[in-house]
Scaffold this motif. Structure first.
Motif, PDB file in Angstrom:
ATOM      1  N   ARG A  91      74.879 -63.568  46.824  1.00 48.13           N
ATOM      2  CA  ARG A  91      73.690 -63.276  47.408  1.00 48.13           C
ATOM      3  C   ARG A  91      73.433 -62.035  46.595  1.00 48.13           C
ATOM      4  NH1 ARG A  91      74.066 -63.526  53.474  1.00 48.13           N
ATOM      5  NH2 ARG A  91      76.289 -62.791  53.025  1.00 48.13           N
ATOM      6  N   PHE A  92      72.024 -61.816  46.281  1.00 45.51           N
ATOM      7  CA  PHE A  92      71.426 -60.726  45.792  1.00 45.51           C
ATOM      8  C   PHE A  92      70.201 -60.503  46.461  1.00 45.51           C
ATOM      9  CE2 PHE A  92      69.392 -58.305  41.682  1.00 45.51           C
ATOM     10  CZ  PHE A  92      69.521 -57.210  42.266  1.00 45.51           C
ATOM     11  N   HIS A  93      70.269 -59.501  47.255  1.00 50.65           N
ATOM     12  CA  HIS A  93      68.986 -59.477  48.218  1.00 50.65           C
ATOM     13  C   HIS A  93      67.546 -59.365  47.772  1.00 50.65           C
ATOM     14  CE1 HIS A  93      68.732 -58.512  52.960  1.00 50.65           C
ATOM     15  NE2 HIS A  93      67.708 -59.250  52.445  1.00 50.65           N
ATOM     16  N   PRO A  94      66.690 -60.503  48.051  1.00 51.02           N
ATOM     17  CA  PRO A  94      65.420 -60.136  47.521  1.00 51.02           C
ATOM     18  C   PRO A  94      64.388 -59.426  48.130  1.00 51.02           C
ATOM     19  CG  PRO A  94      65.709 -62.258  48.671  1.00 51.02           C
ATOM     20  CD  PRO A  94      67.086 -61.681  48.578  1.00 51.02           C
ATOM     21  N   SER A  95      63.329 -59.082  47.641  1.00 55.71           N
ATOM     22  CA  SER A  95      62.505 -57.917  48.175  1.00 55.71           C
ATOM     23  C   SER A  95      60.885 -58.665  47.943  1.00 55.71           C
ATOM     24  CB  SER A  95      62.411 -56.604  47.888  1.00 55.71           C
ATOM     25  OG  SER A  95      63.557 -55.972  48.303  1.00 55.71           O
ATOM     26  N   SER A  96      60.474 -59.262  48.914  1.00 55.86           N
ATOM     27  CA  SER A  96      58.877 -59.596  48.427  1.00 55.86           C
ATOM     28  C   SER A  96      58.030 -58.538  48.486  1.00 55.86           C
ATOM     29  CB  SER A  96      58.345 -60.672  49.686  1.00 55.86           C
ATOM     30  OG  SER A  96      57.065 -60.898  49.653  1.00 55.86           O
ATOM     31  N   ALA A  97      57.115 -58.610  47.439  1.00 59.91           N
ATOM     32  CA  ALA A  97      56.220 -57.504  47.339  1.00 59.91           C
ATOM     33  C   ALA A  97      55.256 -57.320  48.615  1.00 59.91           C
ATOM     34  CB  ALA A  97      55.235 -57.872  46.158  1.00 59.91           C
ATOM     35  N   LEU A  98      54.935 -58.448  49.330  1.00 61.61           N
ATOM     36  CA  LEU A  98      54.411 -58.545  50.585  1.00 61.61           C
ATOM     37  C   LEU A  98      55.016 -57.529  51.431  1.00 61.61           C
ATOM     38  CD1 LEU A  98      53.045 -62.307  50.546  1.00 61.61           C
ATOM     39  CD2 LEU A  98      51.768 -60.085  50.063  1.00 61.61           C
ATOM     40  N   ASN A  99      56.400 -57.967  51.837  1.00 67.47           N
ATOM     41  CA  ASN A  99      57.138 -57.104  52.652  1.00 67.47           C
ATOM     42  C   ASN A  99      57.271 -55.566  52.353  1.00 67.47           C
ATOM     43  OD1 ASN A  99      57.779 -59.151  54.437  1.00 67.47           O
ATOM     44  ND2 ASN A  99      59.366 -59.666  53.245  1.00 67.47           N
ATOM     45  N   ILE A 100      57.303 -55.427  50.847  1.00 68.82           N
ATOM     46  CA  ILE A 100      57.167 -53.920  50.826  1.00 68.82           C
ATOM     47  C   ILE A 100      56.039 -53.335  51.036  1.00 68.82           C
ATOM     48  CG2 ILE A 100      57.459 -52.336  48.494  1.00 68.82           C
ATOM     49  CD1 ILE A 100      59.185 -54.267  47.317  1.00 68.82           C
ATOM     50  N   ALA A 101      54.706 -54.072  50.677  1.00 64.03           N
ATOM     51  CA  ALA A 101      53.330 -53.354  51.054  1.00 64.03           C
ATOM     52  C   ALA A 101      53.326 -52.989  52.731  1.00 64.03           C
ATOM     53  CB  ALA A 101      52.379 -54.437  50.597  1.00 64.03           C
ATOM     54  N   GLU A 102      54.075 -54.036  53.301  1.00 61.84           N
ATOM     55  CA  GLU A 102      54.122 -53.824  54.887  1.00 61.84           C
ATOM     56  C   GLU A 102      54.600 -52.432  55.342  1.00 61.84           C
ATOM     57  OE1 GLU A 102      53.438 -54.499  59.285  1.00 61.84           O
ATOM     58  OE2 GLU A 102      52.249 -54.852  57.259  1.00 61.84           O
ATOM     59  N   LEU A 103      55.952 -52.235  54.420  1.00 60.59           N
ATOM     60  CA  LEU A 103      56.638 -51.127  54.627  1.00 60.59           C
ATOM     61  C   LEU A 103      55.751 -49.999  54.141  1.00 60.59           C
ATOM     62  CD1 LEU A 103      60.036 -52.241  53.624  1.00 60.59           C
ATOM     63  CD2 LEU A 103      59.639 -51.249  55.815  1.00 60.59           C
ATOM     64  N   VAL A 104      55.026 -50.076  52.939  1.00 59.28           N
ATOM     65  CA  VAL A 104      54.141 -48.939  52.622  1.00 59.28           C
ATOM     66  C   VAL A 104      53.255 -48.519  53.676  1.00 59.28           C
ATOM     67  CG1 VAL A 104      52.502 -48.174  50.864  1.00 59.28           C
ATOM     68  CG2 VAL A 104      54.560 -49.364  50.289  1.00 59.28           C
ATOM     69  N   ARG A 105      52.490 -49.551  54.254  1.00 56.49           N
ATOM     70  CA  ARG A 105      51.500 -49.382  55.250  1.00 56.49           C
ATOM     71  C   ARG A 105      51.980 -48.713  56.468  1.00 56.49           C
ATOM     72  NH1 ARG A 105      49.543 -51.513  60.010  1.00 56.49           N
ATOM     73  NH2 ARG A 105      51.294 -52.961  60.086  1.00 56.49           N
ATOM     74  N   LEU A 106      53.131 -49.114  57.004  1.00 59.52           N
ATOM     75  CA  LEU A 106      53.680 -48.373  58.002  1.00 59.52           C
ATOM     76  C   LEU A 106      54.172 -47.027  57.719  1.00 59.52           C
ATOM     77  CD1 LEU A 106      55.748 -51.617  59.459  1.00 59.52           C
ATOM     78  CD2 LEU A 106      53.843 -50.723  60.345  1.00 59.52           C
ATOM     79  N   ALA A 107      54.758 -46.761  56.671  1.00 58.40           N
ATOM     80  CA  ALA A 107      55.220 -45.486  56.418  1.00 58.40           C
ATOM     81  C   ALA A 107      54.090 -44.517  56.180  1.00 58.40           C
ATOM     82  CB  ALA A 107      55.947 -45.576  55.102  1.00 58.40           C
ATOM     83  N   ALA A 108      52.966 -45.171  55.615  1.00 59.62           N
ATOM     84  CA  ALA A 108      51.666 -44.097  55.358  1.00 59.62           C
ATOM     85  C   ALA A 108      51.062 -43.650  56.854  1.00 59.62           C
ATOM     86  CB  ALA A 108      50.675 -45.066  54.850  1.00 59.62           C
ATOM     87  N   ALA A 109      51.318 -44.378  57.822  1.00 57.12           N
ATOM     88  CA  ALA A 109      50.955 -44.016  59.066  1.00 57.12           C
ATOM     89  C   ALA A 109      51.855 -43.137  59.950  1.00 57.12           C
ATOM     90  CB  ALA A 109      50.606 -45.319  60.051  1.00 57.12           C
ATOM     91  N   ARG A 110      52.991 -43.108  59.452  1.00 56.16           N
ATOM     92  CA  ARG A 110      53.994 -42.317  60.010  1.00 56.16           C
ATOM     93  C   ARG A 110      55.003 -41.331  58.854  1.00 56.16           C
ATOM     94  NH1 ARG A 110      57.060 -46.213  64.617  1.00 56.16           N
ATOM     95  NH2 ARG A 110      54.876 -47.115  65.419  1.00 56.16           N
ATOM     96  N   PRO A 111      54.161 -40.655  58.367  1.00 57.77           N
ATOM     97  CA  PRO A 111      54.857 -39.572  57.357  1.00 57.77           C
ATOM     98  C   PRO A 111      56.158 -39.366  57.756  1.00 57.77           C
ATOM     99  CG  PRO A 111      52.446 -38.987  57.455  1.00 57.77           C
ATOM    100  CD  PRO A 111      52.693 -39.843  58.687  1.00 57.77           C
ATOM    101  N   GLY A 112      57.124 -38.890  56.730  1.00 57.93           N
ATOM    102  CA  GLY A 112      58.280 -38.509  57.081  1.00 57.93           C
ATOM    103  C   GLY A 112      59.036 -38.571  55.810  1.00 57.93           C
ATOM    104  N   SER A 113      59.980 -37.472  55.598  1.00 59.56           N
ATOM    105  CA  SER A 113      61.063 -37.577  54.747  1.00 59.56           C
ATOM    106  C   SER A 113      62.301 -38.497  55.234  1.00 59.56           C
ATOM    107  CB  SER A 113      61.563 -36.234  54.188  1.00 59.56           C
ATOM    108  OG  SER A 113      60.528 -35.408  53.940  1.00 59.56           O
ATOM    109  N   ARG A 114      62.520 -39.717  54.396  1.00 60.86           N
ATOM    110  CA  ARG A 114      63.528 -40.561  54.739  1.00 60.86           C
ATOM    111  C   ARG A 114      63.595 -41.482  53.587  1.00 60.86           C
ATOM    112  NH1 ARG A 114      58.449 -42.479  57.348  1.00 60.86           N
ATOM    113  NH2 ARG A 114      58.805 -41.752  59.281  1.00 60.86           N
ATOM    114  N   VAL A 115      64.711 -42.029  53.701  1.00 62.45           N
ATOM    115  CA  VAL A 115      65.064 -43.256  52.908  1.00 62.45           C
ATOM    116  C   VAL A 115      65.419 -44.633  53.559  1.00 62.45           C
ATOM    117  CG1 VAL A 115      66.009 -42.002  50.765  1.00 62.45           C
ATOM    118  CG2 VAL A 115      67.308 -42.849  52.619  1.00 62.45           C
ATOM    119  N   LEU A 116      64.677 -45.652  53.213  1.00 58.51           N
ATOM    120  CA  LEU A 116      64.708 -46.968  53.793  1.00 58.51           C
ATOM    121  C   LEU A 116      64.997 -48.073  52.964  1.00 58.51           C
ATOM    122  CD1 LEU A 116      61.842 -46.390  56.229  1.00 58.51           C
ATOM    123  CD2 LEU A 116      64.082 -46.313  56.885  1.00 58.51           C
TER     124      LEU A 116
END
Length: 338
Positions: free
Chosen positions: A197-222
């Motif tokens: 198992r090598f965890h996949p990342s859909s570009a669509l899910n990454i885009a959703e994370l970008v959208r949410l992080a854009a609305a809540r700026p902060g210094s963080r790693v996720l």
């Protein structure tokens, strides 16, 4: 502004931000645009390595920079040099920055007993590799450190992606199964009993994370991975289902039995599975798609790209990473002698 907008991740990121009401400048080396983008998206050419060109596109300032092609501390410094003109940033990193308790990581995986043994699942508190310039992982770690050091002056969310998948991928791991089906190979071999198992990342899910992080700026790693981490055998079965293929798989205990026979792009001796609790807690994140739900679009795109063409010309990056991925003669020879 989205840097690297015409690529695998950049395209859905632009879409997601536009849907959320952002006025988007899509920057890429070629300056191209996706057919799905809103007419209001401004597409511009940008050489990522040109400091002056980057500063010119930012202009008097922008509320958000999304950088999906930043790879090292130098790229981070390009962004921090524009502090005061950028409201916040969201930058793509990688799960390859993680190391295990014995100091093993992606950079040691080809050494004897060098593949990392991570906890399941891996959280963002897992130690990371030493900073440097020698390897991809070390450069990504240095990128993270440089951006996080800016703190409130430039709030930056670092998204640690896994095995990114979706249309327009330069390294489409699904091709391992798609091409075999197109070639009529109804038998396959998988090392580690297909349980890797090598965890996949859909570009669509990454885009959703970008959208949410854009609305809540902060210094963080996720972490930025899909809701589930299917096994190598499970991915093969899912591709078969999409393509209507019937195949038989020989599952081999342990590593590839001969050369690269059975070594799919997911064939790892120990799992890499990441935890998404932090993104759920900090951003209210919920995945927009599962691996299986996203797969038909990937298979359709791959089929259109490779049919009747040399896969190495279509995907030179994958050809360098997995040069013997389709060595059917070696597979047949091993099976005949097994």
């Amino acid at each position: 502004m989205v840097i690297g907008a015409s690529g695998q991740i950049g395209r859905p990121v632009v879409d997601a931000l536009v849907r959320d009401g952002w006025e988007v400048t899509a920057a890429s080396r070629g300056g191209g645009r996706d057919a799905s983008w809103d007419a209001g998206v401004r597409a511009v050419r940008l050489d990522r390595s040109d400091d002056a060109a980057l500063a010119a596109v930012v202009g008097d300032g922008c509320d958000l920079v999304v950088d999906v092609v930043a790879y090292d501390a130098g790229h981070a410094r390009q962004l921090t040099a524009l502090t005061g003109r950028i409201g916040s940033a969201v930058v793509l990193s990688s799960v390859s920055v993680y190391e295990d308790g014995e100091g093993r990581g992606f950079d040691t995986q080809d050494e004897p007993d060098g593949f990392p043994v991570y906890p399941v699942p891996v959280t963002e508190s897992q130690p990371t590799v030493a900073l440097g310039e020698a390897t991809y992982s070390a450069r990504k770690a240095a990128l993270e450190r440089e951006l996080l050091a800016a703190g409130d002056a430039l709030p930056a969310t670092l998204l640690r992606a896994g095995a990114v998948h979706g249309p327009y991928s330069p390294l489409p791991r699904e091709l391992y199964f798609v091409k075999r089906n197109l070639d009529g190979r109804d038998e396959r071999v998988l090392a580690h009993r297909g349980e890797s198992r090598f965890h996949p990342s859909s570009a669509l899910n990454i885009a959703e994370l970008v959208r949410l992080a854009a609305a809540r700026p902060g210094s963080r790693v996720l972490n930025a991975v899909d809701p589930e981490a299917p096994s190598a055998a499970g991915i093969g079965a899912a591709v078969d289902a999409v393509m209507g293929a019937r195949t038989r798989t020989t599952l081999v205990d342990g590593p590839p039995p001969g050369g690269t026979v059975g070594a799919s792009p997911w064939s790892v001796p120990h799992p890499l599975v990441c935890d998404m609790s932090a993104a759920e807690r900090e951003l209210g994140y919920r995945p927009v798609v599962t691996y299986e739900e996203s797969l038909p679009a990937t298979v359709e795109w791959l089929t259109g790209v490779v049919r009747g063409r040399d896969w190495r010309e279509c995907f030179p990056l994958m050809a360098r990473a997995y040069p013997d991925a389709f060595d059917y003669a070696a597979e047949d020879a091993w099976r005949a002698g097994a």
